[in-house]
Write a protein that holds these residues in place. Structure first.
Motif, PDB file in Angstrom:
ATOM      1  N   ILE A  52       0.361  -1.266   0.089  1.00  0.00           N
ATOM      2  CA  ILE A  52      -0.188   0.333   0.642  1.00  0.00           C
ATOM      3  C   ILE A  52       0.636   1.293  -0.177  1.00  0.00           C
ATOM      4  CG2 ILE A  52      -1.594   1.300   1.496  1.00  0.00           C
ATOM      5  CD1 ILE A  52      -2.870  -1.117   2.836  1.00  0.00           C
ATOM      6  N   PRO A  53       0.230   2.747  -1.034  1.00  0.00           N
ATOM      7  CA  PRO A  53       1.107   3.338  -1.190  1.00  0.00           C
ATOM      8  C   PRO A  53       1.376   4.425   0.106  1.00  0.00           C
ATOM      9  CG  PRO A  53       0.614   3.431  -2.673  1.00  0.00           C
ATOM     10  CD  PRO A  53      -0.664   2.341  -2.148  1.00  0.00           C
ATOM     11  N   ALA A  54       2.594   5.094   0.649  1.00  0.00           N
ATOM     12  CA  ALA A  54       2.359   5.234   2.055  1.00  0.00           C
ATOM     13  C   ALA A  54       1.776   6.665   1.658  1.00  0.00           C
ATOM     14  CB  ALA A  54       4.125   6.138   1.704  1.00  0.00           C
ATOM     15  N   THR A  55       0.467   7.078   2.616  1.00  0.00           N
ATOM     16  CA  THR A  55      -0.205   8.067   3.036  1.00  0.00           C
ATOM     17  C   THR A  55       0.825   9.892   3.668  1.00  0.00           C
ATOM     18  OG1 THR A  55      -0.580   7.266   4.992  1.00  0.00           O
ATOM     19  CG2 THR A  55      -2.436   6.804   3.290  1.00  0.00           C
ATOM     20  N   LYS A  56      -0.321  10.417   3.634  1.00  0.00           N
ATOM     21  CA  LYS A  56       0.808  11.369   4.446  1.00  0.00           C
ATOM     22  C   LYS A  56       0.388  11.581   5.538  1.00  0.00           C
ATOM     23  CE  LYS A  56      -0.607  15.174   1.134  1.00  0.00           C
ATOM     24  NZ  LYS A  56      -1.629  16.485   0.398  1.00  0.00           N
ATOM     25  N   LYS A  57      -0.237  10.874   6.116  1.00  0.00           N
ATOM     26  CA  LYS A  57      -0.256  10.498   7.461  1.00  0.00           C
ATOM     27  C   LYS A  57       0.196   9.417   7.676  1.00  0.00           C
ATOM     28  CE  LYS A  57      -3.189   8.916  10.980  1.00  0.00           C
ATOM     29  NZ  LYS A  57      -4.726   8.317  11.848  1.00  0.00           N
ATOM     30  N   ASP A  58       1.239   8.544   7.086  1.00  0.00           N
ATOM     31  CA  ASP A  58       2.312   8.039   7.830  1.00  0.00           C
ATOM     32  C   ASP A  58       3.415   8.912   7.447  1.00  0.00           C
ATOM     33  OD1 ASP A  58       0.419   5.527   7.489  1.00  0.00           O
ATOM     34  OD2 ASP A  58       0.936   5.227   5.517  1.00  0.00           O
ATOM     35  N   GLN A  74       1.544  17.460   7.355  1.00  0.00           N
ATOM     36  CA  GLN A  74      -0.192  18.275   7.530  1.00  0.00           C
ATOM     37  C   GLN A  74      -0.232  18.765   6.521  1.00  0.00           C
ATOM     38  OE1 GLN A  74      -1.572  19.418  10.843  1.00  0.00           O
ATOM     39  NE2 GLN A  74       1.084  18.158  11.853  1.00  0.00           N
ATOM     40  N   SER A  75      -1.491  18.353   6.346  1.00  0.00           N
ATOM     41  CA  SER A  75      -3.154  18.550   5.196  1.00  0.00           C
ATOM     42  C   SER A  75      -4.059  18.868   5.666  1.00  0.00           C
ATOM     43  CB  SER A  75      -2.744  17.654   4.333  1.00  0.00           C
ATOM     44  OG  SER A  75      -3.340  16.138   4.396  1.00  0.00           O
ATOM     45  N   GLN A  76      -4.407  19.447   4.948  1.00  0.00           N
ATOM     46  CA  GLN A  76      -5.960  20.414   4.734  1.00  0.00           C
ATOM     47  C   GLN A  76      -6.869  19.251   4.689  1.00  0.00           C
ATOM     48  OE1 GLN A  76      -7.096  24.283   4.058  1.00  0.00           O
ATOM     49  NE2 GLN A  76      -8.914  24.197   5.244  1.00  0.00           N
ATOM     50  N   GLN A  77      -8.009  19.255   5.148  1.00  0.00           N
ATOM     51  CA  GLN A  77      -8.779  17.766   4.134  1.00  0.00           C
ATOM     52  C   GLN A  77      -9.964  18.865   2.841  1.00  0.00           C
ATOM     53  OE1 GLN A  77     -10.356  15.032   5.002  1.00  0.00           O
ATOM     54  NE2 GLN A  77     -11.417  14.824   3.117  1.00  0.00           N
ATOM     55  N   GLU A  78      -9.548  18.477   2.355  1.00  0.00           N
ATOM     56  CA  GLU A  78     -10.527  19.054   1.168  1.00  0.00           C
ATOM     57  C   GLU A  78     -12.018  18.656   0.836  1.00  0.00           C
ATOM     58  OE1 GLU A  78      -8.764  17.587  -2.896  1.00  0.00           O
ATOM     59  OE2 GLU A  78      -7.238  17.736  -2.502  1.00  0.00           O
TER      60      GLU A  78
END
Length: 223
Positions: A150-156, A160-164
Motif C-alpha cells: 500500500i502506498p504511504a499516505t501523508k499521515k504515515d 500536515q494537510s488540509q481536508q479537501e
C-alpha cells in the motif's frame, strides 16, 4: 398516434419513478431480486406501448405491485439478516491471506482468468499483492491489498494537510447558482470579486465556474 404517445409518456414516467424509488444503484450493483424486478418492469411497460388492445391499467398495476414488493423485501432485509442471506446470498472470499480458494472459485463458477480480469480492473496486476479478495453479493469484487504494497499516505509521513471539500458549481452556462453560494456561505459580491480578479466582465461570459475541492475558483469561458 396521439394515443400511443400519451400511453408511452405515462408508462415512461411510471418506470422512471419506479427506478428512482428503488434507489441509486447502478445496473452492475443490483442485487439479484432487484435486477429481476428491473427486467420485469421494463417488459411490463413495453407491452401496453406496443399493443393498444391491452388496457393501460394492465401495465400500471403490475409495475406498482412490483414496486411495493421491492419495498417490502428491502424492509425485510433491514430487519432480518437471515432473510437477506436467503434473498441475496452472502459475500464469498476468493482469496484468503494471499491464497486462492479454489473450491470457492468453482462454487461461484469463476475461472482463474475471470478472477485475474477482475483484479486487473481494480488495479492489481500481481496476485502476490493481494491479501484478500471478496466477491460481494452484487457481483463486485472487493480487494484488500497486502500492507507492504500500500502506498504511504501523508499521515504515515507525518505531513500536515488540509481536508479537501466537495466541489461546488457556482456558474453554469452564464447563470449564477445562488443556492450554491449560500451552501459555501458566500454572496454575489464575493463571486464578482473572483470574476474581476480573473479579468472577467460578468458571469454571462462564463461557461462553467466552480469552487474546487481546494477552495480555489476554477472557470472556463464560453469562447
Amino acid at each position: 398516434m396521439f394515443t400511443v404517445m400519451i400511453r408511452t409518456a405515462i408508462l415512461y414516467s411510471l418506470v422512471l419513478l419506479t427506478m428512482r424509488l428503488m434507489g441509486k444503484r447502478q445496473i452492475g450493483e443490483l442485487e439479484p431480486f432487484e435486477l429481476a424486478i428491473a427486467i420485469m418492469v421494463s417488459e411490463l411497460a413495453s407491452l401496453p406501448m406496443q399493443d393498444l388492445g391491452i388496457p393501460l391499467i394492465h401495465g400500471i398495476i403490475p409495475i406498482i405491485t412490483l414496486l411495493i414488493l421491492q419495498t417490502i423485501i428491502t424492509i425485510l432485509e433491514l430487519k432480518s439478516d437471515l432473510f437477506r442471506r436467503i434473498i441475496c446470498g452472502k459475500p464469498s472470499v476468493l482469496i484468503n491471506k494471499g491464497k486462492i480458494d479454489v473450491n470457492e472459485l468453482r462454487h461461484q463458477r469463476l475461472s482463474f482468468n475471470d478472477l485475474m480480469e477482475e483484479l486487473r480492473l481494480k488495479g492489481f496486476y500481481n496476485l502476490q499483492d493481494v491479501e484478500y479478495a471478496v466477491l460481494e453479493t452484487s457481483g463486485e469484487l472487493s480487494v484488500l491489498p497486502r500492507t507492504d504494497t500500500i502506498p504511504a499516505t501523508k499521515k504515515d509521513l507525518n505531513i500536515q494537510s488540509q481536508q479537501e471539500k466537495l466541489p461546488v458549481t457556482l456558474i453554469l452556462d452564464g447563470q449564477i447558482c445562488k443556492e450554491n453560494l449560500k451552501v459555501i456561505d458566500k454572496d454575489i459580491s464575493w463571486l464578482e470579486s473572483q470574476l474581476k480578479r480573473n479579468k472577467i466582465e460578468n458571469a454571462n461570459k462564463v461557461f462553467i465556474g466552480i469552487l474546487d475541492s481546494k477552495s480555489k475558483f476554477y472557470f472556463q469561458l464560453k469562447d
